[in-house]
Design an enzyme around this catalytic site. Structure first.
Site, PDB file in Angstrom:
ATOM      1  N   GLU A  40      46.124   4.296  32.772  1.00 48.48           N
ATOM      2  CA  GLU A  40      45.244   5.465  32.795  1.00 48.48           C
ATOM      3  C   GLU A  40      43.950   5.175  33.526  1.00 48.48           C
ATOM      4  O   GLU A  40      43.444   5.997  34.289  1.00 48.48           O
ATOM      5  CB  GLU A  40      44.942   5.903  31.352  1.00 48.48           C
ATOM      6  CG  GLU A  40      44.219   7.245  31.228  1.00 48.48           C
ATOM      7  CD  GLU A  40      42.705   7.148  31.229  1.00 48.48           C
ATOM      8  OE1 GLU A  40      42.028   8.191  31.272  1.00 48.48           O
ATOM      9  OE2 GLU A  40      42.180   6.009  31.190  1.00 48.48           O
TER      10      GLU A  40
ATOM     11  N   ASP B 242      46.145   0.943  28.129  1.00 48.19           N
ATOM     12  CA  ASP B 242      45.383   0.009  28.957  1.00 48.19           C
ATOM     13  C   ASP B 242      43.895   0.142  28.693  1.00 48.19           C
ATOM     14  O   ASP B 242      43.432   1.106  28.076  1.00 48.19           O
ATOM     15  CB  ASP B 242      45.681   0.225  30.437  1.00 48.19           C
ATOM     16  CG  ASP B 242      45.321   1.624  30.923  1.00 48.19           C
ATOM     17  OD1 ASP B 242      45.566   2.584  30.177  1.00 48.19           O
ATOM     18  OD2 ASP B 242      44.800   1.759  32.047  1.00 48.19           O
TER      19      ASP B 242
END
Length: 485
Positions: free
Chosen positions: A146, A79
């Protein structure tokens, strides 16, 4: 696809980065990039694992002669932080990034680049794709969410991993290896508010052009927090008047120092509104003088119009502004025996006044458990003083320094031989997934490395292409050495 990055080695590494940059992959929107990784593994006949959080593990056997070596985990997150300049038309949920190559560096047009941590994804894909490399068995771990709290790494079934060595690829400065990091969490404070209709003069205020940055690695660089600056402005404009808050919105990520903030006030008395506008312009000029040395693009705009609006009550207006203005923010504790290394900090990343609720989001960090508990308490007490309730979530552990580390020594030797210089070893104040994996896999030998990435979490994010080339040389040399241990 037509690739924009040419002339760099290995060329396919940069092509992988361009491919994943075409896939929207903001935190919580990782299915498409996760499925891309699964398709990659299927095409090459590699073992893979995908879970409901869209984490992916791909395993590749060791190269010839290294099949029986101990597996090595390479790890990064899929991400990215989705930030854009004001006025830029870009929908991160469906638009790919518009990449630009300028002065030997890769950027994105008006948005974050996602090199944090897309370059890790591209590096792992390249390592597995290159059949000429010598390497031990590889376990490439691609984690999700994350940037919003390490949720993917926290939820991943670690029993799928057999490696006893971990190379995290989420460090952001070439020539430096990270061996310890801070723990952190998210705190969301909320308070119900009441509104009433006011007919008067509405002042619209905006703060923009601030540098922003990563709430861990940039928190000690004196960068202004747009939310705190706006609260300072609002308090002065409300003090001693009957002004009311209509709107107050700033920041988009709790782990990014807010670059912009917008708010509006309303005054039933036209003379008060006129005086407030004049004061706002005076304060804006004072702020520009204060920040001129290190926030060169700072701007503060003030406009007014007659309007009938739904505004907070006078009591709620003062309360929410005071809560933001007085909230803990920035560096809280340093270790002066380590050249002022930041031990504890917090970032007031988001303020969001909705119709009936005010939200304030914090991202606290600390490498010392007792100091983290102290900071959590101080934030809670500060918020409770103004009637806010606090929700604590997404807490993740720090990662402690290990006195003996075989992988650290391999990296140091490789760096010295390749570049005739010493690899620097450091702890960082940002959070890394190494802490979660170290907790779940006792005894794992971990290190965090990567090429240089500049201005992470901002639309100024840059990836120097020559740094990526050098880092790939280092990474593949390390894997070759580990294949021959």
């Amino acid at each position: 696809m037509e690739y924009k990055i040419t002339g760099c080695k290995p060329e396919k590494l940069f092509h992988f980065f361009e491919e994943i940059s075409a896939i929207p992959r903001g935190s919580g929107n990782e299915k498409a990039i996760s499925d891309y990784l699964v398709a990659y593994a299927k095409e090459r006949g590699l073992w893979y694992y995908q879970d409901e959080l869209f984490n992916v593990i791909i395993k590749k056997p060791g190269s010839k002669g290294a099949e029986e070596q101990k597996p090595v985990m390479l790890q990064g997150h899929i991400d990215m932080v989705c930030e854009k300049l004001e006025g830029v038309e870009h929908d991160f949920t469906k638009d790919g990034l518009n990449l630009l190559v300028e002065d030997g560096a890769l950027t994105a047009d008006g948005t974050t680049l996602g090199a944090d941590n897309g370059i890790a994804v591209a590096l792992m894909l390249m390592v597995m794709d290159d059949e000429t490399l010598a390497h031990p068995p590889l376990e490439c771990v691609f984690t999700s969410q994350e940037e919003t709290g390490l949720f993917g790494a926290a939820g991943l079934d670690k029993s799928q991993i057999s490696a006893s060595t971990m190379i995290n690829l989420d460090s952001e400065e070439e020539g430096i290896a990270t061996v310890s990091c801070a723990g952190g969490l998210r705190i969301i404070a909320s308070r119900k508010v009441e509104r009433e209709e006011i007919n008067g003069t509405q002042l619209q205020l905006s703060v923009s052009g601030l540098m922003g940055g990563h709430s861990g690695s940039d928190i000690n660089k004196g960068r202004q927090n747009g939310n705190i600056l706006m609260a300072r402005l609002l308090y002065r404009l409300l003090e001693g008047t009957d002004g009311r808050v209509v709107s107050f919105v700033g920041g988009t990520k709790d782990n990014a120092i807010p670059r912009e903030c917008k708010a509006s006030l309303v005054y039933a008395d036209s003379k008060e509104a006129e005086n407030a506008k004049a004061l706002a312009e005076e304060l804006a000029e004072a702020f520009r003088d204060e920040l001129a040395a290190y926030e060169k693009e700072f701007a503060c705009n003030v406009t007014s119009q007659e309007a009938v609006v739904s505004a907070l009550t006078r009591e709620d207006s003062m309360t929410v502004v005071k809560a933001v203005y007085m909230a803990p923010n920035g560096v809280q504790k340093r270790n002066m025996t380590m050249e002022g290394f930041v031990v504890t900090s917090t970032n007031l990343g988001i303020v969001n006044l909705e119709e009936n609720v005010m939200y304030i989001n914090f991202s606290p960090r600390s490498s010392v458990v007792s100091l983290m508990e102290d900071l959590k308490l101080r934030i809670r007490l500060s918020m409770e003083e103004y009637g806010f309730d606090c929700e604590f979530s997404a807490e993740y552990p720090g990662w402690s320094y290990k006195e003996e580390s075989a992988v650290r020594e391999v990296f140091k030797d490789s760096y010295r031989d390749l570049f005739k210089d010493e690899l620097k070893i450091e702890a960082i104040h940002a959070g890394l997934e190494c802490g979660l994996f170290s907790d779940a896999l006792p005894g794992i030998d971990a290190i965090a490395v990567g090429p240089t990435i500049q201005s992470c979490h901002t639309p100024d994010e840059r990836l120097p292409l020559d740094s990526v080339e050098r880092f790939y040389e280092l990474l593949t040399d390390v894997l070759k050495r580990m294949a021959n241990l």
